[in-house]
Motif scaffolding. Structure first.
Motif, PDB file in Angstrom:
ATOM      1  N   SER A 182       0.816  -1.221   0.000  1.00  0.00           N
ATOM      2  CA  SER A 182       0.000   0.000   0.000  1.00  0.00           C
ATOM      3  C   SER A 182       0.849   1.271   0.000  1.00  0.00           C
ATOM      4  N   LYS A 202      -4.209   9.158   0.401  1.00  0.00           N
ATOM      5  CA  LYS A 202      -5.576   8.737   0.131  1.00  0.00           C
ATOM      6  C   LYS A 202      -6.354   8.679   1.443  1.00  0.00           C
ATOM      7  N   GLU A 243      -7.885   6.304   2.670  1.00  0.00           N
ATOM      8  CA  GLU A 243      -7.607   5.031   3.340  1.00  0.00           C
ATOM      9  C   GLU A 243      -6.262   5.005   4.057  1.00  0.00           C
ATOM     10  N   ASP A 244      -5.469   6.060   3.908  1.00  0.00           N
ATOM     11  CA  ASP A 244      -4.228   6.180   4.680  1.00  0.00           C
ATOM     12  C   ASP A 244      -4.485   6.757   6.074  1.00  0.00           C
TER      13      ASP A 244
END
Length: 121
Positions: free
Chosen positions: A62, A86, A88-89
């Motif tokens: 990732s 992002k 999702e980070d």
């Protein structure tokens, strides 16, 4: 005693960048591997990147191509440059270090207190 102190977290928009720092201090003889992990709410702590004392880096899938880990051995500091962030980070990012203490030469693994990274969409 040995301490790891992180800094550099914060709120950033998607596509932005942040640079995390983690400084080790105290009774240190030497530092082996250093690294960054992260934990999002409801998830287990996961590896982001590690770096050896010889500057060999390893990344989670990732993080590849977006994050860069580096270290300054003279300052006992490890960095994580995060680009193209992002949502999702979003997580608490923890510094980790494998340290040999100065006097008794005891080897232990240490964690920082964590720094919040929030990426808005």
């Amino acid at each position: 005693q040995v301490q790891l102190v992180e800094s550099g977290g914060g709120l950033v928009q998607a596509g932005g960048s942040l640079r995390l720092s983690c400084a080790a201090s105290g009774s240190i003889f030497s530092i082996n591997d250093m690294g960054w992990f992260r934990q999002a709410p409801g998830n287990q702590r996961e590896l982001v990147a590690t770096i050896t004392s010889g500057d060999i880096a390893n990344y989670a899938d990732s993080a590849k191509g977006r994050f860069t880990i580096s270290r300054d051995n003279a300052k006992n500091t490890v960095y994580l440059q995060m680009n193209s962030l992002k949502p999702e980070d979003t997580a608490v990012y923890y510094c980790n270090a494998d340290i040999i203490q100065r006097f008794l030469k005891i080897r232990r693994n240490y964690w920082g207190q964590g720094t919040q990274v929030t990426v808005s969409s």
